[in-house]
Design an enzyme around this catalytic site. Structure first.
Site, PDB file in Angstrom:
ATOM      1  N   HIS A  32       0.830  -1.311  -0.013  1.00 54.35           N
ATOM      2  CA  HIS A  32      -0.014  -0.057  -0.153  1.00 54.35           C
ATOM      3  C   HIS A  32       0.809   1.198   0.057  1.00 54.35           C
ATOM      4  CE1 HIS A  32      -2.982  -3.030   1.573  1.00 54.35           C
ATOM      5  NE2 HIS A  32      -3.718  -2.345   0.513  1.00 54.35           N
ATOM      6  N   ASP A  86     -16.205   1.226  -3.663  1.00 61.21           N
ATOM      7  CA  ASP A  86     -16.088  -0.478  -3.611  1.00 61.21           C
ATOM      8  C   ASP A  86     -17.348  -1.101  -3.790  1.00 61.21           C
ATOM      9  OD1 ASP A  86     -15.475  -3.080  -3.088  1.00 61.21           O
ATOM     10  OD2 ASP A  86     -13.625  -2.614  -2.436  1.00 61.21           O
ATOM     11  N   ALA A 119     -17.366   1.140  -9.583  1.00 62.98           N
ATOM     12  CA  ALA A 119     -16.646   1.963  -9.899  1.00 62.98           C
ATOM     13  C   ALA A 119     -16.926   2.673 -11.383  1.00 62.98           C
ATOM     14  CB  ALA A 119     -15.015   1.468  -9.976  1.00 62.98           C
ATOM     15  N   ASP A 135      -6.993   0.427  -6.699  1.00 65.65           N
ATOM     16  CA  ASP A 135      -6.744  -0.786  -5.761  1.00 65.65           C
ATOM     17  C   ASP A 135      -7.470  -1.888  -6.153  1.00 65.65           C
ATOM     18  OD1 ASP A 135      -5.220  -2.445  -4.021  1.00 65.65           O
ATOM     19  OD2 ASP A 135      -6.013  -1.379  -2.437  1.00 65.65           O
TER      20      ASP A 135
END
Length: 814
Positions: A32, A86, A119, A135
């Site tokens: 990350h 998400d 998304a 991500d």
């Protein structure tokens, strides 16, 4: 979507989605930090260089429901707002609750907006952002690959600030190179400048994913991205695990690697080519007409034999675990097919009948009839083809599921050896108190890359048993190493009366000493390293040369020659040596126990097939041998334990270490550290105490002792000779590199003079302006000179040490 959490006793966890590892808390910060921070740092640098403000940054994170990328964005100075979108509420709930301590309760920050949404749809109506982080999980279904298409990146570009940056989770350029370079080409096709860089994430590598990679992307040609952009990120926040100062090295790709970029197509909605590259790395079938493998019939005949098509098998077997690659399933299918052909059906029926009490009555009667039939008839598998296909499919699926539970046991054993390094030198401190390397300062030892386990300090190897030594060789006259490879054992005979050649304050003591209880013959049971061995009685031996060794037992260290049954003399029980022996063996013991555990998991699924497959029966044998090794290693740790509170040896100034406690002195003698912290010296002819120069209590050096030192000096002589040849080769290569660098510099200067300093030139695998290339090449030339100077110093020392040995060796006899 399938979500699985693997929890560990230490409180850590690993998250899997559809069988793919998403994060492991042991090293998630590497991932990350490497994904999020470079884009923010680079944007900050750009705006500062143009006199712009660096506050009020807006960030969008697509995916990342665990909140860990969100954590990195929120702690960066100047970030005013972060939107996270998400589509999986379960992952977001996990981030809010179970991972809250890991993501610093990022979801509670007032600057955060969270959207449970697709998304693709969210971005269509979103505002503009300074940084967008992708991500997203690696696609495993056609519908998942939409957010890796050219259209997706065109959509993101339209929502990006003019100088904004995309940070993209990529794939492995090592394991799936076609997919990685396809992604690179796809992002570039959206009108973005792309900078890929790779990062080693230990948990990803352990799962078989290989080195991982990310991509930075920005508007082109307004802000083209270069490898140099990663050199001076100047991150304003500390990192927990990622080394951003070295990130630029990961942006170097060879011409051969970049060549894949020219061969792969672009992934678009109309031509979705990415998924086949991920599922079948190395395959050339990734055109628009080969999105997924087309099942072929297994009933086709060739020369009277059925054709087994791997694509049909892949289509039928649920392959969700990251270990279950195309190559893996194909290897498993071949193994099962071979085993089916070799089934001893009579043995199988007898094994089933032995468990008759557990079988239904009608099945028992049917098996009895089959047994009677088999007494007079050989089975014809052509008549049992339909049954055979079902058996084959059942076995593959059972083995696949079992391997998902216990993946470390995939497919038998390999055959390649694993290298080791020297154990006998490198345990003394320098005169300044700085400890040297395990190999006496000549290259890294095999323990330099080991990990430390918890508070025990044990050296835990990442070894996996891949050889077959614990199946056949162990306990049958062969020694094994931690990888399961077999060696012909060395035999050590020792005991008897200990010669003590030390000369103390009262004058020479001659050959007095202590008596061992008995003289026994022992074989090597376990090879812990090239020169560290555990014997069948649990004693530990460190070989010095072909004819000499040290025996570590009960906190004592004794010098032996293979030409003498009695110990020659005791040696100072160097505490660092004993601690390292105990740590190394304890670490390998941990690895052995891990292997036993994974094999028991494996056999809990497939142990019932031992009646069919010899390989499974051998698994049981391997477990028993590993458990026996565990017990013997426990004995060795006790045997090598150092009970005395001694201080580490301080090596004499300017000396060269021959083996632990023995040093070649500049004055032309060998010094040996004695058990009572005294010193003994010899030049091969005489033996004395004192200071090395001043000879006290001198007497003739016993020939067997001189022979031991001669063998050690001869071994070091060969090593130094090899070092000098290697350094000579390095110096020649450096000189060749220097000539090439000077030519490159001349070419860059010519191009700069002819076309201007901003003219684009090739620099290795990158391209940059001529002025940048000139600056980098001048830096390379400076580095080249430093390397030449360091190698020359190393060579001069090696030559000096070799001359010293050549001068001293004749005194130690023929």
């Amino acid at each position: 979507m399938s979500l699985h959490i693997d929890r560990r006793a230490d409180g850590g966890l690993a998250l899997y989605i559809d069988g793919d590892l998403q994060l492991d808390t042991s090293d998630e910060a590497v991932y990350h930090e490497s994904l999020v921070l470079p884009a923010l740092c680079l944007l900050r640098n750009r705006r500062r260089s143009h006199g712009k403000g660096v506050d009020g940054l807006r960030v969008l994170i697509c995916g990342g429901g665990d909140g860990l990328a969100l954590r990195e964005a929120l702690r960066f100075p100047g970030v005013a707002h972060v939107d996270l979108v998400d589509y999986d509420p379960e992952v977001v709930t996990l981030g809010r609750e179970q991972l809250a301590s890991r993501n610093a309760s990022a979801f509670d920050d007032a600057r955060v907006g969270v959207y449970i949404s697709d998304a693709w749809e969210f971005v269509q109506n979103a505002e503009r952002y300074d940084v967008i982080v992708c991500d997203l999980t690696v696609p495993r279904r056609p519908e998942d690959s939409r957010v890796f298409s050219r259209e997706w990146y065109e959509r993101l570009k339209s929502r990006l600030a003019d100088d904004g940056l995309l940070a993209i989770n990529g794939f492995s350029p090592q394991r799936t190179p076609e997919a990685f370079w396809c992604l690179h080409k796809t992002v570039r096709a959206a009108g973005l400048s792309v900078l890929p860089y790779r990062v080693c994430i230990p948990s990803f590598r352990a799962q078989g994913y290989g080195v991982w990679a990310f991509l930075l992307a920005g508007n082109q040609p307004l802000h083209p991205l270069r490898q140099a952009d990663l050199r001076n990120l100047a991150c304003p926040v500390p990192t927990a695990q990622a080394d951003l100062n070295r990130l630029w090295r990961g942006a170097s790709f060879s011409r051969e690697e970049r060549g894949t970029l020219q061969r792969v197509p672009i992934h678009t909605l109309d031509s979705p080519v990415l998924l086949p590259m991920l599922l079948n790395p190395g395959s050339s079938r990734y055109g628009a007409n080969a999105v997924l493998p087309t099942p072929l019939s297994t009933a086709d005949e060739m020369d009277g034999e059925p054709v087994y098509d791997i694509d049909s098998l892949l289509d039928a077997v649920p392959v969700l675990h990251p270990y279950h690659t195309r190559d893996m399933v194909e290897a498993l299918a071949e193994q099962v097919a071979g085993s089916v052909r070799g089934i001893d059906i009579r043995r199988l029926v007898q094994a089933l009948l032995r468990r008759a009490a557990e079988l239904p009555r009608d099945l028992f009667a049917e098996l009895t009839r089959l047994r009677d039939y088999l007494r007079d008839h050989a089975p014809d598998f052509r008549e049992m083809r339909a049954w055979g296909f079902k058996l084959f499919a059942a076995l593959v699926i059972v083995m696949t599921v079992a391997n998902a539970i216990a993946p470390d046991n995939a497919f038998g054993k390999g055959s390649s050896g694993i290298g080791h390094a020297s154990f006998s030198r490198g345990f003394s401190a320098s005169p300044s108190g700085v400890r040297g390397g395990f190999a006496g300062g000549r290259g890294g030892g095999s323990f330099g890359s080991a990990h430390t386990s918890g508070s025990t300090g044990a050296t835990v190897s990442g070894a996996r048993v891949t050889g077959s030594g614990f199946r056949s060789g162990y306990g049958h006259g062969y020694a094994s190493d931690i990888y399961g490879y077999s060696y012909r054992p060395r035999i050590f005979i020792y005991g008897g009366y200990s010669h003590t050649y030390y000369v103390g304050h009262g004058g020479p003591r001659g050959s007095g000493g202590h008596i061992h209880e008995q003289r026994d013959e022992h074989k090597t049971l376990f090879v812990a390293d090239d020169d560290l061995m555990v014997l069948d009685n649990g004693d530990v031996v460190i070989t010095i040369s072909d004819t000499a060794y040290l025996l570590a037992n009960g906190g004592k260290l004794e010098l032996y020659s293979v030409n003498s049954l009695d110990p020659l003399l005791p040696v100072y029980a160097e505490p660092t040596l004993f601690n390292t022996i105990a740590q190394e063996i304890t670490g390998q013991q941990v690895a052995v126990r891990s292997e036993v555990s994974t094999r028991r998991d494996w056999l809990s699924w497939v142990g019932w097939t031992s009646a069919l497959f010899p390989a499974v029966r051998e698994d049981w044998t391997e477990i028993r041998n590993l458990e026996d090794l565990d017990r013997k290693l426990g004995q060795a740790v006790v045997s090598a334990r150092q009970p005395q509170a001694l201080t580490p040896t301080i090596a004499p100034a300017g000396s060269v270490e021959l083996f632990v406690g023995a040093y070649l002195l500049p004055a032309g003698a060998v010094a040996l550290h004695g058990p009572n912290d005294d010193w003994l010296y010899t030049d091969g002819k005489q033996l004395w105490s004192g200071t090395g120069i001043e000879k006290k209590n001198a007497r003739p050096c016993p020939p067997e002792l001189a022979a031991v030192f001669k063998s050690s000096l001869t071994k070091l002589q060969k090593e130094l000779g090899a070092d000098i040849l290697s350094l000579d080769n390095d110096l020649r290569q450096l000189q060749t590199d220097r000539a090439s660098l000077n030519k490159d510099l001349q070419d860059y200067n010519t191009l700069s003079s002819s076309y201007g300093s901003s003219y684009e030139v090739d620099y290795g695998t990158d391209s940059m302006s001529a002025s940048q290339a000139i600056s980098k090449t001048e830096g390379d030339i400076t580095q080249n000179q430093q390397d030449v100077d360091e190698n020359a110093l190393d060579r001069a020392k090696s030559v000096k040490d070799l001359a010293q040995i050549n001068l001293l060796l004749p005194g130690f006899g023929k």
